[in-house]
Write a protein that holds these residues in place. Sequence first.
Motif, PDB file in Angstrom:
ATOM      1  N   SER A 102       6.294  11.834   0.798  1.00 35.99           N
ATOM      2  CA  SER A 102       5.422  11.413   0.152  1.00 35.99           C
ATOM      3  C   SER A 102       5.744  10.068  -0.608  1.00 35.99           C
ATOM      4  O   SER A 102       5.000   9.708  -1.311  1.00 35.99           O
ATOM      5  CB  SER A 102       4.736  12.284  -0.982  1.00 35.99           C
ATOM      6  N   ALA A 103       7.004   9.635  -0.496  1.00 40.83           N
ATOM      7  CA  ALA A 103       7.426   8.374  -1.128  1.00 40.83           C
ATOM      8  C   ALA A 103       7.655   7.325  -0.136  1.00 40.83           C
ATOM      9  O   ALA A 103       8.567   7.032   0.580  1.00 40.83           O
ATOM     10  CB  ALA A 103       8.836   8.732  -1.703  1.00 40.83           C
ATOM     11  N   SER A 144      11.975  13.066  -0.325  1.00 40.55           N
ATOM     12  CA  SER A 144      10.818  13.850  -0.974  1.00 40.55           C
ATOM     13  C   SER A 144      11.349  14.994  -1.386  1.00 40.55           C
ATOM     14  O   SER A 144      11.845  15.753  -0.656  1.00 40.55           O
ATOM     15  CB  SER A 144       9.507  13.918  -0.373  1.00 40.55           C
ATOM     16  N   TRP A 145      11.170  15.553  -2.874  1.00 42.81           N
ATOM     17  CA  TRP A 145      11.513  17.186  -3.133  1.00 42.81           C
ATOM     18  C   TRP A 145      10.252  17.801  -2.926  1.00 42.81           C
ATOM     19  O   TRP A 145       9.057  17.200  -3.239  1.00 42.81           O
ATOM     20  CB  TRP A 145      11.892  17.028  -4.348  1.00 42.81           C
ATOM     21  N   CYS A 205       9.856   5.424  -8.554  1.00 44.65           N
ATOM     22  CA  CYS A 205       9.598   5.642  -7.384  1.00 44.65           C
ATOM     23  C   CYS A 205       8.919   4.097  -6.870  1.00 44.65           C
ATOM     24  O   CYS A 205       9.548   3.626  -5.800  1.00 44.65           O
ATOM     25  CB  CYS A 205       8.713   6.619  -7.013  1.00 44.65           C
ATOM     26  N   TYR A 206       7.803   3.602  -7.442  1.00 44.51           N
ATOM     27  CA  TYR A 206       7.306   2.399  -6.949  1.00 44.51           C
ATOM     28  C   TYR A 206       8.234   1.285  -6.954  1.00 44.51           C
ATOM     29  O   TYR A 206       8.412   0.508  -6.163  1.00 44.51           O
ATOM     30  CB  TYR A 206       6.176   1.987  -7.549  1.00 44.51           C
ATOM     31  N   HIS A 220       1.024  -1.160   0.118  1.00 41.62           N
ATOM     32  CA  HIS A 220      -0.084   0.017  -0.024  1.00 41.62           C
ATOM     33  C   HIS A 220       0.823   1.256   0.045  1.00 41.62           C
ATOM     34  O   HIS A 220       1.994   1.182   0.502  1.00 41.62           O
ATOM     35  CB  HIS A 220      -1.032   0.201   1.418  1.00 41.62           C
ATOM     36  N   THR A 221       0.331   2.452  -0.538  1.00 46.75           N
ATOM     37  CA  THR A 221       0.995   3.662  -0.373  1.00 46.75           C
ATOM     38  C   THR A 221      -0.162   4.594  -0.735  1.00 46.75           C
ATOM     39  O   THR A 221      -1.563   3.955  -1.121  1.00 46.75           O
ATOM     40  CB  THR A 221       1.718   3.821  -1.441  1.00 46.75           C
ATOM     41  N   TRP A 222      -0.061   5.985  -0.411  1.00 45.89           N
ATOM     42  CA  TRP A 222      -1.214   6.633  -0.593  1.00 45.89           C
ATOM     43  C   TRP A 222      -0.520   8.086  -0.817  1.00 45.89           C
ATOM     44  O   TRP A 222       0.679   8.281  -0.893  1.00 45.89           O
ATOM     45  CB  TRP A 222      -1.944   6.946   0.412  1.00 45.89           C
ATOM     46  N   ALA A 223      -1.271   8.859  -1.863  1.00 47.45           N
ATOM     47  CA  ALA A 223      -0.740  10.195  -2.316  1.00 47.45           C
ATOM     48  C   ALA A 223      -1.879  11.333  -2.059  1.00 47.45           C
ATOM     49  O   ALA A 223      -3.024  11.032  -1.835  1.00 47.45           O
ATOM     50  CB  ALA A 223      -0.569   9.952  -3.565  1.00 47.45           C
TER      51      ALA A 223
END
Length: 186
Positions: free
Chosen positions: A175-176, A145-146, A125-126, A112-115
Amino acid sequence: SRTPVGLRLPPEPRGITSRVPNGPLISCVLPVYKRVRYLSEAIGSILAQSIRDFELIIVDDGSPNRDEVKRAALASNDPRVRFLRLDTNTGGGTSCGPALNAGFATAHGRYHTWATDDNLWEPDCYKRLYEALSSGSYDLAYAPSWIVYDGTRRVSLCYQPYDPRWFARNCTCGSAFLYTAELFAR
Protein backbone atom coordinates in the motif's frame (compact mmCIF):
# COMPACT_ATOMS: atom_id res chain seq x y z
CA SER A 1 15.26 -2.04 5.07
CA ARG A 2 12.22 0.09 4.35
CA THR A 3 13.82 2.09 1.53
CA PRO A 4 11.53 2.90 -1.41
CA VAL A 5 12.42 1.26 -4.69
CA GLY A 6 12.18 3.11 -8.01
CA LEU A 7 11.01 1.92 -11.40
CA ARG A 8 12.30 3.53 -14.58
CA LEU A 9 10.00 3.45 -17.57
CA PRO A 10 10.49 4.63 -21.14
CA PRO A 11 10.13 8.40 -21.67
CA GLU A 12 6.55 9.64 -21.72
CA PRO A 13 4.92 10.47 -25.04
CA ARG A 14 5.25 14.08 -26.17
CA GLY A 15 2.56 16.48 -25.10
CA ILE A 16 1.82 14.93 -21.69
CA THR A 17 2.31 17.37 -18.82
CA SER A 18 1.24 17.55 -15.21
CA ARG A 19 -2.52 17.51 -14.71
CA VAL A 20 -2.82 21.06 -13.39
CA PRO A 21 0.17 23.46 -13.44
CA ASN A 22 -0.60 24.96 -10.01
CA GLY A 23 -2.27 21.89 -8.53
CA PRO A 24 -1.12 19.97 -5.45
CA LEU A 25 2.03 17.89 -5.53
CA ILE A 26 0.19 14.65 -4.71
CA SER A 27 -3.33 13.35 -5.29
CA CYS A 28 -4.50 10.45 -3.14
CA VAL A 29 -7.76 8.66 -3.99
CA LEU A 30 -9.45 6.64 -1.26
CA PRO A 31 -12.42 4.54 -2.45
CA VAL A 32 -14.94 3.39 0.18
CA TYR A 33 -17.76 0.89 -0.08
CA LYS A 34 -19.78 0.43 3.14
CA ARG A 35 -16.76 0.10 5.45
CA VAL A 36 -16.33 2.99 7.85
CA ARG A 37 -14.80 1.07 10.76
CA TYR A 38 -11.23 2.26 10.09
CA LEU A 39 -11.94 5.16 7.74
CA SER A 40 -11.26 7.94 10.27
CA GLU A 41 -7.88 6.41 11.15
CA ALA A 42 -6.94 6.00 7.49
CA ILE A 43 -7.88 9.61 6.73
CA GLY A 44 -6.01 10.80 9.82
CA SER A 45 -2.80 9.06 8.78
CA ILE A 46 -3.00 10.67 5.33
CA LEU A 47 -3.69 14.12 6.75
CA ALA A 48 -0.73 13.68 9.15
CA GLN A 49 1.79 13.33 6.30
CA SER A 50 4.87 15.53 6.65
CA ILE A 51 4.40 16.61 3.03
CA ARG A 52 1.38 18.89 3.28
CA ASP A 53 0.94 19.67 -0.45
CA PHE A 54 -1.63 17.05 -1.40
CA GLU A 55 -5.31 16.51 -2.02
CA LEU A 56 -7.32 13.59 -0.70
CA ILE A 57 -10.24 12.51 -2.87
CA ILE A 58 -12.58 10.16 -1.02
CA VAL A 59 -14.89 8.26 -3.36
CA ASP A 60 -18.04 6.65 -1.95
CA ASP A 61 -18.64 3.76 -4.35
CA GLY A 62 -22.43 3.69 -3.96
CA SER A 63 -22.48 2.61 -0.32
CA PRO A 64 -25.91 1.84 1.15
CA ASN A 65 -24.75 3.70 4.31
CA ARG A 66 -23.87 6.84 2.32
CA ASP A 67 -24.55 9.38 5.07
CA GLU A 68 -22.33 7.53 7.53
CA VAL A 69 -19.54 7.34 4.91
CA LYS A 70 -19.86 11.04 4.09
CA ARG A 71 -19.81 12.07 7.77
CA ALA A 72 -16.65 10.05 8.39
CA ALA A 73 -15.03 11.30 5.17
CA LEU A 74 -15.62 14.98 5.89
CA ALA A 75 -15.23 14.97 9.69
CA SER A 76 -11.77 16.54 9.55
CA ASN A 77 -13.03 19.75 7.89
CA ASP A 78 -9.65 19.82 6.11
CA PRO A 79 -9.75 21.84 2.85
CA ARG A 80 -7.47 19.26 1.18
CA VAL A 81 -10.25 16.64 1.43
CA ARG A 82 -12.79 16.33 -1.37
CA PHE A 83 -15.73 13.92 -1.39
CA LEU A 84 -17.13 12.27 -4.49
CA ARG A 85 -20.24 10.08 -4.34
CA LEU A 86 -21.07 7.54 -7.04
CA ASP A 87 -24.79 6.80 -7.33
CA THR A 88 -24.36 3.06 -7.72
CA ASN A 89 -21.68 0.61 -6.69
CA THR A 90 -19.31 0.25 -9.64
CA GLY A 91 -17.09 -2.46 -8.27
CA GLY A 92 -19.66 -4.96 -7.07
CA GLY A 93 -18.07 -4.82 -3.62
CA THR A 94 -15.03 -6.72 -4.90
CA SER A 95 -13.15 -4.21 -7.04
CA CYS A 96 -12.24 -0.60 -6.41
CA GLY A 97 -10.97 0.01 -9.98
CA PRO A 98 -13.96 1.98 -11.30
CA ALA A 99 -14.12 4.12 -8.13
CA LEU A 100 -10.39 4.81 -8.40
CA ASN A 101 -10.80 5.85 -12.03
CA ALA A 102 -13.63 8.21 -11.05
CA GLY A 103 -11.45 9.77 -8.37
CA PHE A 104 -8.38 10.12 -10.56
CA ALA A 105 -10.51 11.73 -13.28
CA THR A 106 -10.84 14.70 -10.88
CA ALA A 107 -7.25 14.59 -9.54
CA HIS A 108 -4.97 17.61 -9.96
CA GLY A 109 -1.69 16.33 -8.51
CA ARG A 110 1.61 15.80 -10.28
CA TYR A 111 1.98 12.47 -8.45
CA HIS A 112 -0.71 9.91 -7.67
CA THR A 113 -1.29 7.30 -5.03
CA TRP A 114 -4.35 5.57 -3.66
CA ALA A 115 -5.37 3.96 -0.44
CA THR A 116 -8.09 1.83 1.03
CA ASP A 117 -10.11 2.54 4.15
CA ASP A 118 -8.05 0.15 6.25
CA ASN A 119 -4.56 1.46 5.37
CA LEU A 120 -2.40 3.51 7.72
CA TRP A 121 0.80 5.35 6.77
CA GLU A 122 3.80 6.53 8.71
CA PRO A 123 4.01 10.35 8.71
CA ASP A 124 7.01 10.43 6.33
CA CYS A 125 5.62 7.92 3.82
CA TYR A 126 4.76 10.43 1.06
CA LYS A 127 7.97 12.37 1.70
CA ARG A 128 10.20 9.30 1.37
CA LEU A 129 8.41 8.11 -1.76
CA TYR A 130 8.61 11.59 -3.29
CA GLU A 131 12.34 11.77 -2.51
CA ALA A 132 12.86 8.39 -4.18
CA LEU A 133 11.04 9.61 -7.31
CA SER A 134 12.98 12.88 -7.30
CA SER A 135 16.36 11.15 -7.02
CA GLY A 136 16.28 9.94 -10.60
CA SER A 137 14.12 9.74 -13.67
CA TYR A 138 11.59 7.39 -12.08
CA ASP A 139 7.88 7.12 -12.76
CA LEU A 140 7.05 4.94 -9.75
CA ALA A 141 8.42 4.38 -6.26
CA TYR A 142 7.19 1.86 -3.73
CA ALA A 143 8.14 0.64 -0.30
CA PRO A 144 7.40 -2.37 1.88
CA SER A 145 4.19 -2.43 3.86
CA TRP A 146 3.37 -3.71 7.31
CA ILE A 147 0.29 -5.89 7.61
CA VAL A 148 -1.53 -5.93 10.95
CA TYR A 149 -4.15 -8.65 11.33
CA ASP A 150 -7.17 -7.44 13.26
CA GLY A 151 -7.77 -9.24 16.50
CA THR A 152 -4.68 -11.45 16.49
CA ARG A 153 -2.05 -8.73 16.98
CA ARG A 154 0.11 -10.60 14.45
CA VAL A 155 2.28 -8.21 12.46
CA SER A 156 4.35 -9.10 9.42
CA LEU A 157 6.43 -7.17 6.93
CA CYS A 158 5.52 -7.62 3.28
CA TYR A 159 8.30 -6.77 0.88
CA GLN A 160 8.90 -7.63 -2.73
CA PRO A 161 12.48 -6.91 -3.83
CA TYR A 162 12.55 -4.83 -6.98
CA ASP A 163 12.59 -6.93 -10.13
CA PRO A 164 11.22 -5.10 -13.19
CA ARG A 165 10.19 -8.35 -14.90
CA TRP A 166 8.27 -9.55 -11.83
CA PHE A 167 6.77 -6.11 -11.18
CA ALA A 168 5.57 -5.72 -14.79
CA ARG A 169 3.75 -9.07 -14.57
CA ASN A 170 2.35 -8.78 -11.05
CA CYS A 171 2.26 -5.08 -10.15
CA THR A 172 2.18 -5.85 -6.44
CA CYS A 173 3.87 -3.40 -4.12
CA GLY A 174 1.70 -3.23 -1.03
CA SER A 175 0.00 0.00 0.00
CA ALA A 176 3.00 2.36 -0.04
CA PHE A 177 3.57 3.68 -3.55
CA LEU A 178 3.65 6.89 -5.54
CA TYR A 179 3.71 7.38 -9.30
CA THR A 180 3.62 10.23 -11.77
CA ALA A 181 0.35 11.50 -13.25
CA GLU A 182 1.97 10.88 -16.65
CA LEU A 183 2.34 7.18 -15.83
CA PHE A 184 -1.34 7.03 -14.91
CA ALA A 185 -2.22 8.72 -18.24
CA ARG A 186 -0.36 6.04 -20.17
